[in-house]
Design a protein around this motif. Structure first.
Motif, PDB file in Angstrom:
ATOM      1  N   LEU A  83       0.835  -1.204   0.000  1.00  0.00           N
ATOM      2  CA  LEU A  83       0.000   0.000   0.000  1.00  0.00           C
ATOM      3  C   LEU A  83       0.868   1.251   0.000  1.00  0.00           C
ATOM      4  CD1 LEU A  83      -2.663   1.462   0.144  1.00  0.00           C
ATOM      5  CD2 LEU A  83      -2.764   0.975   2.596  1.00  0.00           C
ATOM      6  N   ARG A  84       1.965   1.209   0.736  1.00  0.00           N
ATOM      7  CA  ARG A  84       2.874   2.349   0.782  1.00  0.00           C
ATOM      8  C   ARG A  84       3.400   2.677  -0.612  1.00  0.00           C
ATOM      9  NH1 ARG A  84       5.360   0.296   5.160  1.00  0.00           N
ATOM     10  NH2 ARG A  84       7.179  -0.420   4.015  1.00  0.00           N
ATOM     11  N   ILE A  85       3.772   1.628  -1.366  1.00  0.00           N
ATOM     12  CA  ILE A  85       4.406   1.823  -2.667  1.00  0.00           C
ATOM     13  C   ILE A  85       3.385   2.164  -3.755  1.00  0.00           C
ATOM     14  CG2 ILE A  85       5.740   0.636  -4.467  1.00  0.00           C
ATOM     15  CD1 ILE A  85       7.035  -0.967  -2.132  1.00  0.00           C
ATOM     16  N   LEU A  86       2.177   1.617  -3.627  1.00  0.00           N
ATOM     17  CA  LEU A  86       1.174   1.775  -4.688  1.00  0.00           C
ATOM     18  C   LEU A  86       0.050   2.737  -4.323  1.00  0.00           C
ATOM     19  CD1 LEU A  86       0.923  -1.976  -5.723  1.00  0.00           C
ATOM     20  CD2 LEU A  86       1.794  -0.121  -7.149  1.00  0.00           C
ATOM     21  N   ALA A  87       0.207   3.508  -3.260  1.00  0.00           N
ATOM     22  CA  ALA A  87      -0.879   4.376  -2.792  1.00  0.00           C
ATOM     23  C   ALA A  87      -1.346   5.350  -3.870  1.00  0.00           C
ATOM     24  CB  ALA A  87      -0.436   5.133  -1.546  1.00  0.00           C
ATOM     25  N   LEU A  96     -11.550   1.608  -9.263  1.00  0.00           N
ATOM     26  CA  LEU A  96     -11.486   0.833  -8.023  1.00  0.00           C
ATOM     27  C   LEU A  96     -12.768   0.968  -7.205  1.00  0.00           C
ATOM     28  CD1 LEU A  96      -9.477  -0.979  -6.481  1.00  0.00           C
ATOM     29  CD2 LEU A  96      -8.750   1.060  -5.230  1.00  0.00           C
ATOM     30  N   ARG A  97     -13.343  -0.193  -6.844  1.00  0.00           N
ATOM     31  CA  ARG A  97     -14.567  -0.194  -6.051  1.00  0.00           C
ATOM     32  C   ARG A  97     -14.449  -1.032  -4.786  1.00  0.00           C
ATOM     33  NH1 ARG A  97     -17.264  -4.871  -6.119  1.00  0.00           N
ATOM     34  NH2 ARG A  97     -16.724  -6.439  -7.679  1.00  0.00           N
ATOM     35  N   TRP A  98     -13.383  -1.848  -4.673  1.00  0.00           N
ATOM     36  CA  TRP A  98     -13.244  -2.757  -3.529  1.00  0.00           C
ATOM     37  C   TRP A  98     -11.771  -3.057  -3.293  1.00  0.00           C
ATOM     38  CZ3 TRP A  98     -11.094  -7.594  -2.709  1.00  0.00           C
ATOM     39  CH2 TRP A  98     -11.540  -8.331  -1.604  1.00  0.00           C
ATOM     40  N   VAL A  99     -11.372  -3.061  -2.016  1.00  0.00           N
ATOM     41  CA  VAL A  99     -10.034  -3.515  -1.650  1.00  0.00           C
ATOM     42  C   VAL A  99     -10.165  -4.531  -0.529  1.00  0.00           C
ATOM     43  CG1 VAL A  99      -8.787  -1.447  -2.382  1.00  0.00           C
ATOM     44  CG2 VAL A  99      -9.721  -1.566  -0.055  1.00  0.00           C
ATOM     45  N   ALA A 135      -1.621  -2.515   9.338  1.00  0.00           N
ATOM     46  CA  ALA A 135      -1.922  -2.701   7.921  1.00  0.00           C
ATOM     47  C   ALA A 135      -3.426  -2.711   7.678  1.00  0.00           C
ATOM     48  CB  ALA A 135      -1.295  -3.994   7.412  1.00  0.00           C
ATOM     49  N   GLU A 136      -4.184  -3.377   8.543  1.00  0.00           N
ATOM     50  CA  GLU A 136      -5.642  -3.361   8.415  1.00  0.00           C
ATOM     51  C   GLU A 136      -6.174  -1.927   8.428  1.00  0.00           C
ATOM     52  OE1 GLU A 136      -6.561  -7.516  10.902  1.00  0.00           O
ATOM     53  OE2 GLU A 136      -7.582  -5.649  11.424  1.00  0.00           O
ATOM     54  N   ARG A 137      -5.703  -1.137   9.400  1.00  0.00           N
ATOM     55  CA  ARG A 137      -6.189   0.246   9.511  1.00  0.00           C
ATOM     56  C   ARG A 137      -5.837   1.058   8.276  1.00  0.00           C
ATOM     57  NH1 ARG A 137      -4.358  -0.475  14.917  1.00  0.00           N
ATOM     58  NH2 ARG A 137      -2.413   0.647  14.480  1.00  0.00           N
ATOM     59  N   ALA A 141      -8.564   2.867   5.942  1.00  0.00           N
ATOM     60  CA  ALA A 141      -8.501   4.317   5.774  1.00  0.00           C
ATOM     61  C   ALA A 141      -8.500   4.702   4.302  1.00  0.00           C
ATOM     62  CB  ALA A 141      -7.259   4.870   6.475  1.00  0.00           C
ATOM     63  N   LEU A 142      -7.741   3.962   3.484  1.00  0.00           N
ATOM     64  CA  LEU A 142      -7.742   4.229   2.052  1.00  0.00           C
ATOM     65  C   LEU A 142      -9.145   4.092   1.483  1.00  0.00           C
ATOM     66  CD1 LEU A 142      -6.078   4.517  -0.711  1.00  0.00           C
ATOM     67  CD2 LEU A 142      -6.307   2.037  -0.821  1.00  0.00           C
ATOM     68  N   ALA A 143      -9.814   2.997   1.811  1.00  0.00           N
ATOM     69  CA  ALA A 143     -11.157   2.760   1.282  1.00  0.00           C
ATOM     70  C   ALA A 143     -12.132   3.837   1.757  1.00  0.00           C
ATOM     71  CB  ALA A 143     -11.647   1.377   1.710  1.00  0.00           C
ATOM     72  N   ARG A 144     -12.006   4.208   3.020  1.00  0.00           N
ATOM     73  CA  ARG A 144     -12.895   5.236   3.569  1.00  0.00           C
ATOM     74  C   ARG A 144     -12.682   6.563   2.844  1.00  0.00           C
ATOM     75  NH1 ARG A 144     -12.000   3.648   8.466  1.00  0.00           N
ATOM     76  NH2 ARG A 144     -10.290   5.101   8.820  1.00  0.00           N
ATOM     77  N   ASP A 145     -11.428   6.933   2.637  1.00  0.00           N
ATOM     78  CA  ASP A 145     -11.123   8.189   1.954  1.00  0.00           C
ATOM     79  C   ASP A 145     -11.643   8.194   0.517  1.00  0.00           C
ATOM     80  OD1 ASP A 145      -9.867   8.987   4.242  1.00  0.00           O
ATOM     81  OD2 ASP A 145      -7.824   8.692   3.481  1.00  0.00           O
ATOM     82  N   MET A 146     -11.626   7.019  -0.128  1.00  0.00           N
ATOM     83  CA  MET A 146     -12.057   6.924  -1.520  1.00  0.00           C
ATOM     84  C   MET A 146     -13.549   6.647  -1.649  1.00  0.00           C
ATOM     85  SD  MET A 146      -8.916   4.759  -3.273  1.00  0.00           S
ATOM     86  CE  MET A 146      -9.644   4.932  -4.918  1.00  0.00           C
ATOM     87  N   GLY A 147     -14.206   6.316  -0.537  1.00  0.00           N
ATOM     88  CA  GLY A 147     -15.631   6.020  -0.581  1.00  0.00           C
ATOM     89  C   GLY A 147     -15.946   4.699  -1.251  1.00  0.00           C
ATOM     90  N   ILE A 148     -15.075   3.705  -1.054  1.00  0.00           N
ATOM     91  CA  ILE A 148     -15.282   2.394  -1.681  1.00  0.00           C
ATOM     92  C   ILE A 148     -15.399   1.318  -0.608  1.00  0.00           C
ATOM     93  CG2 ILE A 148     -14.065   3.079  -3.782  1.00  0.00           C
ATOM     94  CD1 ILE A 148     -11.635   1.491  -2.771  1.00  0.00           C
ATOM     95  N   ALA A 149     -15.740   0.124  -1.007  1.00  0.00           N
ATOM     96  CA  ALA A 149     -15.892  -1.004  -0.088  1.00  0.00           C
ATOM     97  C   ALA A 149     -14.535  -1.595   0.271  1.00  0.00           C
ATOM     98  CB  ALA A 149     -16.775  -2.074  -0.727  1.00  0.00           C
TER      99      ALA A 149
END
Length: 287
Positions: A83-87, A96-99, A135-137, A141-149
């Motif tokens: 996630l750090r490298i591909l953020a 993107l709709r799901w992670v 890592a879970e958090r 957080a990424l999904a929350r910021d993007m509004g995705i599942a």
């Protein structure tokens, strides 16, 4: 696209879904039609080069075009290195709709044989648990910021064809470790794949799943069943706290908990095909 990732990808491919993943060595991977992206050595792990690693152009494009991304990479001191490298690529994706993130039931402290479920506190405080929870958090957080599942899968020990007690016995690597009262659940890797696909289809925000088999069993019972099935001799028994075992193994055997996966099964309308280690080992033996 390691052991778990290959099985998830193969199932998706069988359903007509185009998918790809990262591997350490493209030349060493099987010819199964799955698209693999090479990754620089040391990109995932506690190495200085992990912070300098750059994904290749084909991987960048694959991430930008994907509508679902599953991370199976182990965490490091800073959480999830992938996630750090591909953020940037993930955040820039219009599709993107799901992670999803494969975590571990190691985030739960010892229950002395008691149960954990989706509502239980992730209360383990060791470094392994800290890294997993971080890592879970980060993925949530990424999904929350993007509004995705998003979905986190807290998994017990995985096994299946190619990775099981039969293989360990055949290669002379099996350990006959004894601890009175110790039991734990397992999950066949093909059952993990069906659970992940079900979660992709459900696509809920900040979902948490604990897929597992039906029987929390003692490790010596599994080993004895495999030995009888394959005609192997049982290795000599050793106590779980014997200093001949590695610190990591002693930590692994120190805790005892059972997983209640009823919430996961109801939410995903899912059940394991391999209900216990017996069915899983029989399948591995036939295969």
């Amino acid at each position: 696209m390691g052991y778990a990732g290959r099985h998830v990808a193969a199932l998706l491919q069988s359903l007509g879904v185009v998918c790809s993943g990262t591997v350490r060595d493209v030349a060493a991977t099987p010819e199964d039609g799955l698209v693999r992206h090479g990754w620089v050595p040391g990109a995932f792990g506690d190495h200085a080069e992990s912070s300098r690693a750059e994904p290749g152009s084909t991987l960048r494009e694959a991430v930008r075009c994907a509508d679902a991304v599953l991370c199976t990479v182990p965490p490091d001191h800073g959480g999830d290195p992938a996630l750090r490298i591909l953020a940037a690529e993930l955040r820039d994706s219009p599709a993107l709709r799901w992670v999803g993130y494969l975590s571990s039931t190691a985030v739960y402290a010892d229950r002395d044989g008691g149960w954990v479920d989706e509502q239980s506190d992730a209360d383990a405080v060791d470094e392994t648990a800290r890294r997993r929870l971080l890592a879970e958090r980060q993925w949530r957080a990424l999904a929350r910021d993007m509004g995705i599942a998003s979905a986190v899968f807290r998994l017990p020990g995985l096994y299946g064809r190619g990775r099981n007690a039969l293989v360990q016995l055949g290669e002379g690597r099996a350990r006959h470790v004894l601890k009175p009262g110790l039991v734990f659940n397992r999950l066949h890797v093909e059952d993990l794949a069906t659970a992940v696909v079900a979660a992709m289809r459900r696509a809920e925000p900040e979902a948490l799943y604990l897929p597992c088999d039906d029987e929390a069993a003692a490790p010596q019972a599994v080993l004895a069943y495999a030995a009888a099935l394959g005609g192997f001799e049982m290795p000599p028994a050793v106590a779980w706290d014997d200093l001949s075992l590695s610190p990591a193994l002693r930590r692994f055997y120190a805790g005892c908990k059972r997983i209640d996966s009823r919430g996961t099964r109801e939410a995903l309308q899912w059940a394991p095909r391999f209900a216990t280690y017996r069915e899983g080992l029989q399948d591995a033996f036939r295969g």
